[in-house]
Write a protein that holds these residues in place. Structure first.
Motif, PDB file in Angstrom:
ATOM      1  N   LEU A  28     -11.126   1.196  -7.924  1.00 32.23           N
ATOM      2  CA  LEU A  28     -10.751   2.439  -8.594  1.00 32.23           C
ATOM      3  C   LEU A  28     -10.072   2.110  -9.919  1.00 32.23           C
TER       4      LEU A  28
ATOM      5  N   GLU B  84       0.813  -1.202   0.000  1.00 35.37           N
ATOM      6  CA  GLU B  84       0.000   0.000   0.000  1.00 35.37           C
ATOM      7  C   GLU B  84       0.859   1.270   0.000  1.00 35.37           C
TER       8      GLU B  84
ATOM      9  N   GLU C 132       2.628   1.646  -3.418  1.00 34.89           N
ATOM     10  CA  GLU C 132       1.706   2.129  -4.452  1.00 34.89           C
ATOM     11  C   GLU C 132       1.400   3.611  -4.263  1.00 34.89           C
ATOM     12  N   ARG C 133       1.248   4.063  -3.032  1.00 34.57           N
ATOM     13  CA  ARG C 133       0.983   5.473  -2.784  1.00 34.57           C
ATOM     14  C   ARG C 133       2.109   6.346  -3.335  1.00 34.57           C
TER      15      ARG C 133
ATOM     16  N   ALA D  22      -5.314  -0.187  -6.079  1.00 35.15           N
ATOM     17  CA  ALA D  22      -6.423   0.706  -6.425  1.00 35.15           C
ATOM     18  C   ALA D  22      -7.541  -0.064  -7.121  1.00 35.15           C
TER      19      ALA D  22
END
Length: 271
Positions: free
Chosen positions: A76, A47, A50-51, A71
């Motif tokens: 998303l 996480e 990816e951010r 996502a």
């Protein structure tokens, strides 16, 4: 155009290195594992990586949509009808990461009209990685958080003996039959998209995949392989494509079985 390619390379490399640092920090402190609805593992390393990647890509390429694994898992999914988009797997080989092995990677790829045209595969625990930009494939080494060495790579020609690479976590009877049918005695099991890169680097001849993958698992490694003189083809011989939506028998962005090898590999005999 060349300056655009250099910017693309720099942004992908910087994002992958930043993601790798975050992954290694979390690895050092111990990552908590939870599971997505499809039973695949995910950690805070996935996480956070990816951010960081999404922030970098949106800052430098705000007009290019990004399809990213976590996502998508959260529902998303951007509009990719324009044909140009990024595919991101922030931590490919989460099972290897959780098991304490080093064969996990950060994957970022740029796809145009269904083909991966640029990408980076970075293995932070191994301090090396691979890039594909402008039709050129390279292997790089990282030291002190920076890239310190690069060298071009390419697929090898056929020798007297063939070597395959296969998934460590997804061995199948179909893989065993493929190896037997092609007279391949040597097979290295390794995790993540590094399998593509071993073929691209000329350390193996073929990567047969007879179990499920998603596009973000394969696009960056496939980009490296294609730039190194290889190809990834479905079992009917047509090239593996990206941006697959509304598939009648599988989820969005799911891949069929494929064979990754140097260009000209014969599915019938491995010539």
């Amino acid at each position: 155009m060349q300056s655009d390619l250099e910017e693309l390379r720099q942004v992908m490399e910087d994002a992958a290195l930043a993601a790798g640092r975050a992954i290694m920090t979390i690895r050092g402190s111990g990552a908590d594992v939870h599971y997505k609805p499809d039973s695949s593992p995910v950690t805070e390393a996935d996480e956070e990586a990816e951010r960081l990647i999404l922030a970098a890509l949106r800052q430098h390429f705000p007009a290019i949509p990004v399809v990213a694994e976590e996502a998508v898992a959260a529902g998303l999914v951007p509009d990719i009808s324009g044909g140009l988009f990024f595919l991101v797997d922030p931590l490919d080989g989460t099972k290897e990461f959780v098991a304490g092995r080093s064969e996990f990677t950060v994957n970022i790829a740029l796809v145009e009209n269904g083909a991966p045209i640029a990408g980076i595969v970075y293995a932070p625990a191994l301090s090396n990685g691979f890039t594909a930009v402008d039709g050129r494939a390279e292997r790089f080494t990282v030291d002190g958080g920076a890239i310190v060495e690069r060298r071009p790579i390419g697929c090898r020609g056929r020798g007297s003996a063939l070597t395959a690479v296969a998934s460590r976590s997804h061995d199948t009877p179909e893989t065993a039959r493929f190896l037997d049918d092609h007279g391949i005695d040597a097979c290295t099991a390794i995790g993540s998209s590094l399998k593509f890169c071993l073929v691209a680097e000329g350390l193996a001849d073929v990567y047969p995949r007879f179990s499920r993958t998603m596009e973000w698992d394969t696009a960056a490694g496939d980009a490296v392989l294609r730039a190194a003189g290889g190809e990834t083809r479905m079992l009917d011989g047509t090239p593996l494509t990206y941006g697959k939506r509304n598939q009648p028998h599988d989820a969005d962005f799911a891949n069929p079985n494929f064979i990754a090898a140097r260009t000209g590999w014969s599915a019938g005999g491995g010539n």
